[in-house]
Design a protein around this motif. Structure first.
Motif, short mmCIF file in Angstrom:
data_model
loop_
_atom_site.label_atom_id
_atom_site.label_comp_id
_atom_site.label_asym_id
_atom_site.label_seq_id
_atom_site.Cartn_x
_atom_site.Cartn_y
_atom_site.Cartn_z
N GLY A 96 0.78 -1.23 0.00
CA GLY A 96 0.00 0.00 0.00
C GLY A 96 0.81 1.28 0.00
N ASN B 242 -8.56 3.53 -3.91
CA ASN B 242 -7.40 2.65 -4.10
C ASN B 242 -6.69 2.35 -2.79
OD1 ASN B 242 -7.88 2.50 -6.85
ND2 ASN B 242 -6.45 4.15 -7.35
N LEU B 243 -6.58 3.34 -1.92
CA LEU B 243 -5.94 3.11 -0.63
C LEU B 243 -6.79 2.17 0.22
CD1 LEU B 243 -3.75 3.56 1.44
CD2 LEU B 243 -4.88 5.70 2.10
N GLN C 69 -0.22 3.67 -2.75
CA GLN C 69 -1.52 4.27 -2.53
C GLN C 69 -1.49 5.34 -1.43
OE1 GLN C 69 -0.91 0.99 -2.81
NE2 GLN C 69 -2.06 0.39 -4.62
N ALA D 89 -7.95 7.98 -5.49
CA ALA D 89 -6.85 7.72 -4.56
C ALA D 89 -7.38 7.15 -3.24
CB ALA D 89 -6.05 9.00 -4.31
#
Length: 150
Positions: A76, A117-118, A79, A114
């Motif tokens: 991650g 996606n995180l 991200q 964003a």
């Protein structure tokens, strides 16, 4: 996963049919809802090692969470960097001028992507500080746009 996809699809529909001010509110609510759904899907795990500070603008406070490069997790990291970069762009625009709009429609879409996606990359992280900061910027952007149309 289906809930996240359905939330994104519903948000996209709302954004495509709503007025500009309503779309911004819907976007902020959609970001929060999508992240809540994603975080509920995962187990509680290790938190992100971050530096969270409180910023103040026009008498309102909001969190600013940033992760030092040395503390980025292996899973991650891309991200986390992406969301923090988007938030830094909003913050820079916020401080640069007190009347100009903070973001374009493309930037609103980028912050939404964003955040999603995180949440997908690491669903057990507490993303509340990121949510609150993004929501603050989007609300300030809506306030500024409303002020310029009067």
């Amino acid at each position: 996963m289906k809930k996240i996809v359905l939330t994104i699809a519903a948000l996209t529909f709302i954004l495509s049919t709503a007025t500009e001010a309503y779309a911004q509110v819907a976007l902020a609510n959609g970001i929060i809802s999508g992240i809540r759904l994603a975080s509920r899907a995962g187990k509680k795990g290790e938190p992100i090692a971050t530096n969270t500070t409180t910023a103040t603008y026009r008498g309102q406070t909001f969190p600013m969470q940033r992760t030092p490069a040395a503390m980025l997790p292996k899973k991650g990291a891309e991200q986390v960097t992406a969301i923090e970069t988007q938030l830094d762009r909003f913050h820079t625009a916020l401080l640069a001028d007190s009347t100009s709009e903070l973001c374009t429609p493309e930037q609103r879409t980028a912050i939404q992507s964003a955040m999603v996606n995180l949440a997908r990359a690491q669903s057990s992280w507490d993303l509340q500080a990121y949510q609150k900061e993004a929501t603050f910027y989007l609300a300030e952007d809506a306030r500024r746009k409303k002020a310029t149309t009067k």
